[in-house]
Design a protein around this motif. Structure first.
Motif, short mmCIF file in Angstrom:
data_model
loop_
_atom_site.label_atom_id
_atom_site.label_comp_id
_atom_site.label_asym_id
_atom_site.label_seq_id
_atom_site.Cartn_x
_atom_site.Cartn_y
_atom_site.Cartn_z
N ILE A 298 44.21 40.14 54.93
CA ILE A 298 44.73 40.47 53.59
C ILE A 298 43.56 40.34 52.62
O ILE A 298 42.92 39.29 52.55
CB ILE A 298 45.84 39.48 53.16
N THR A 299 43.29 41.40 51.88
CA THR A 299 42.21 41.38 50.89
C THR A 299 42.79 41.65 49.52
O THR A 299 43.51 42.63 49.32
CB THR A 299 41.15 42.46 51.22
N ASN A 300 42.50 40.75 48.57
CA ASN A 300 42.88 40.97 47.18
C ASN A 300 41.85 41.95 46.62
O ASN A 300 40.68 41.61 46.48
CB ASN A 300 42.87 39.66 46.40
N LEU A 301 42.27 43.16 46.33
CA LEU A 301 41.34 44.21 45.91
C LEU A 301 40.83 44.02 44.50
O LEU A 301 39.84 44.63 44.12
CB LEU A 301 41.99 45.58 46.07
N ASN A 302 41.49 43.17 43.70
CA ASN A 302 41.04 42.92 42.33
C ASN A 302 39.86 41.95 42.29
O ASN A 302 38.94 42.12 41.52
CB ASN A 302 42.18 42.37 41.48
N ILE A 303 39.93 40.90 43.11
CA ILE A 303 38.88 39.87 43.04
C ILE A 303 38.13 39.68 44.36
O ILE A 303 37.16 38.94 44.40
CB ILE A 303 39.45 38.52 42.56
N GLY A 304 38.58 40.32 45.42
CA GLY A 304 37.84 40.28 46.69
C GLY A 304 38.14 39.14 47.62
O GLY A 304 37.52 39.05 48.68
#
Length: 183
Positions: free
Chosen positions: A102-108
């Protein structure tokens, strides 16, 4: 059909409707202020469909998108949108390790999860999403937050989506949740 049988059927249908709706999972959100910023915690009935789990196993990446709108609710006139923001995550299965990334695309930031149940649990309770700076808002006004959530397949061209229109889709629109920003 006799009158008694009709009456029993009607009561059975009403009870079935009541039971299915009273135990259904409902999403909710709440907001709070910390260090001059409004944050939100969301409880969302997040479930991956079987075809989405199968697509992850085949190497496809899913995108989980949360879209927030902050609305100035007015007693008269048209409500006004104060701001909007999006929070996006990618979900993919690492074929080598068998774990979900799972990758948070806003903060990486990245999380490594073992099963689809863990993925569902991870997205069912999202906490501390920054919404808006409190200096932008007027404390005397009535604000509401509207959150829309969806799951979309990434990397599928539009013409393939058009061809598969009648088949089960990999995209899912989740529940729209609304709550008061200031309590």
């Amino acid at each position: 059909m006799s009158r008694k049988r009709q009456y029993l059927t009607l009561i059975s249908l009403v009870m079935l409707f009541w039971l299915t709706h009273s135990f259904a999972e409902k999403g909710e959100g709440r907001s709070y202020v910390r260090d001059g910023v409004y944050y939100s915690d969301i409880i969302l009935p997040f479930r991956l469909e079987p075809q989405q789990v199968e697509a992850l196993g085949a190497g496809l990446t899913l995108r989980f998108q949360l879209d927030f709108s902050i609305i100035d609710t007015r007693n008269w006139g048209i409500d006004r949108e104060i701001g909007a923001l999006s929070q996006a995550y990618s979900i993919r299965l690492n074929a080598f390790t068998g774990r979900y990334l799972i990758t948070n695309l806003n903060i990486g930031t990245k999380s490594d999860l073992f099963s689809t149940e863990e993925v569902e649990s991870f997205f069912s309770g999202i906490q501390s999403i920054p919404l808006v700076d409190d200096s932008i808002l007027d404390i005397e006004k009535n604000y509401r937050v509207i959150m829309e959530a969806r799951i979309e397949a990434e990397g599928i061209s539009q013409w393939i989506k058009t061809l598969s229109f009648w088949r089960e889709t990999l995209d899912t629109e989740l529940e729209v949740i609304e709550w008061k920003l200031l309590d």
